[in-house]
Design a protein around this motif. Structure first.
Motif, PDB file in Angstrom:
ATOM      1  N   GLU A 177       0.734  -1.228  -0.030  1.00 10.89           N
ATOM      2  CA  GLU A 177      -0.080   0.010   0.039  1.00 10.89           C
ATOM      3  C   GLU A 177       0.808   1.218   0.022  1.00 10.89           C
ATOM      4  N   ARG A 178       0.150   2.429  -0.523  1.00 15.76           N
ATOM      5  CA  ARG A 178       0.933   3.585  -0.508  1.00 15.76           C
ATOM      6  C   ARG A 178       0.495   4.207   0.740  1.00 15.76           C
ATOM      7  N   SER A 225      -6.869   4.023   7.172  1.00 18.55           N
ATOM      8  CA  SER A 225      -6.280   2.971   6.369  1.00 18.55           C
ATOM      9  C   SER A 225      -6.093   1.511   7.194  1.00 18.55           C
ATOM     10  N   ARG A 293      -8.594   7.348  -0.787  1.00 16.16           N
ATOM     11  CA  ARG A 293      -7.658   6.375  -0.529  1.00 16.16           C
ATOM     12  C   ARG A 293      -7.368   5.382  -1.722  1.00 16.16           C
ATOM     13  N   GLU A 297      -4.237   4.496  -4.179  1.00 16.63           N
ATOM     14  CA  GLU A 297      -3.730   3.395  -4.285  1.00 16.63           C
ATOM     15  C   GLU A 297      -3.675   2.835  -5.452  1.00 16.63           C
ATOM     16  N   ARG A 321       6.615  -3.572  -4.357  1.00 15.32           N
ATOM     17  CA  ARG A 321       6.311  -2.545  -4.467  1.00 15.32           C
ATOM     18  C   ARG A 321       6.727  -1.630  -5.500  1.00 15.32           C
TER      19      ARG A 321
END
Ligand code: UDP
Ligand code: MG
Length: 332
Positions: A177-178, A225, A293, A297, A321
């Motif tokens: 995840e970012r 999150s 969000r 992402e 990633r």
């Protein structure tokens, strides 16, 4: 898997810390030398606009175990920290702030605990009385809410100052995840922790980069999150409001039947409309938090961009990633 050819990596994000860099190294380096000769200090210059990068480079001339990552702009502490963690090669990795609020002396104790077999040694501030009352209060509220709503246990009053074993680092790096709310991610990864308590002193010099607005956003990030509970609340709010208006409707029908028509005051109607549209908008806002969000992402941008990497022998593997491959100036 990224191998670890160094025993201990210290990772320090620095942003406009010209005033504290030298004091930081003067205190840190002797402590590291007393633990092992096999260490590296990965300093991540998070787009500083003062002489931070020059100071780091000057220190590197005397101590080549200081390595410098320079990001292309200011990305924020968590992305900068993640950059450092990506490039660190240590069997144990210790993130630490440059402002000496995380006492470097503790690193020796952390390493000792790690050698005893703990995978992670978490630094916990035992005393927050130095901080302002609103800050303490908001922090304690945050931990309380976080503990109630999320599945992972975020230990209260623990920051980024901790020791992470290589296997945790590799696990952390695999999370795609970012929105990297680091405290939550450490907790999500889990495994065999132990705690070390310390008093968190004031910053030695310079100014904190946190403002209340940023802290607030940071807290929202943590909650949104790590749980979808705020989404679910709206189902219950809806059920409750519909139920209540059903009962009210029934009451009005019955009283009208018994006592004849009676026009309720327009104030009541106005208030009901305003209140319910307010409730509606809050619901929309919560939805928006999640959609925003999702938007961030799906773009799959890398967390940070490295402008220069000085002193590193190899680029980190992407490890799941997106990490952009090297620019021509990489690996000087
Ligand atoms: N920092 C950073 N990027 C930022 C803000 C902060 O790399 O955008 C670094 C900063 O240089 C310091 C650490 O993160 O080493 C902690 O920052 P600060 O002391 O301002 O936070 P606080 O201790 O007040 O929570
Ligand atoms: Mg600080």
């Amino acid at each position: 898997m990224s191998g670890s050819d160094i025993m201990l990596s210290i990772v320090t994000p620095v942003y406009n810390e010209e005033e504290v860099c030298d004091v930081f190294f003067d205190r840190l380096l002797p402590i590291l030398a007393s633990i092992t000769a096999d260490f590296e200090v990965v300093c991540v210059d998070d787009g500083s606009r003062d002489g931070t990068l020059e100071t780091l480079m000057r220190r590197r001339r005397d101590e080549p175990r200081i390595k410098v990552l320079s990001l292309s702009r200011n990305f924020g502490k968590d992305p900068a920290l993640m950059a450092g963690i990506d490039y660190a090669r240590g069997a144990a990795v210790v993130p630490i702030d440059a402002d000496l609020q995380d006492p470097p002396e503790l690193i020796a104790d952390m390493v000792a605990k790690w050698r005893e077999g703990y995978d992670t040694v978490i630094g916990v501030r035992s005393d927050r009385s130095q901080e302002s009352r609103p800050k303490r209060w908001s922090a304690s509220m945050f931990y309380r809410v976080m503990g109630q709503v999320s599945a992972v246990d975020v230990p209260p009053n623990a920051g980024d100052f901790r020791l992470l074993d290589r296997k945790l680092v590799d696990a952390l790096r695999r999370l795609p995840e970012r929105s990297r709310f680091m405290k939550g991610l450490y907790a999500w990864v889990g495994t065999n922790p132990t705690f070390l308590y310390y008093e968190r002193p004031e910053r030695v010099a310079g100014k904190t980069k946190w403002r209340y607005w940023r802290l607030w956003n940071f807290a929202l990030d943590g909650i949104f999150s790590f749980t979808t509970l705020p989404l679910r609340i709206w189902t219950y709010v809806g059920v409750f409001v519909s139920g209540m208006s059903g009962l009210l409707g029934l009451y009005i029908v019955l009283t009208t039947l018994m006592r004849g028509a009676d026009m309720p005051g327009s104030t009541t109607v106005l208030l009901a409309v305003l209140f319910l549209s307010g409730v509606n908008m809050i619901g929309l806002g919560v939805l928006g938090e999640y959609i925003g969000r999702i938007f961030h992402e799906v773009k799959q941008r890398p967390l940070y961009l490295v402008d220069r990497a000085i002193g590193f022998e190899q680029l980190p593997e992407a490890n799941g990633r997106p990490i952009l491959p090297g620019s021509p100036r990489l690996l000087e």
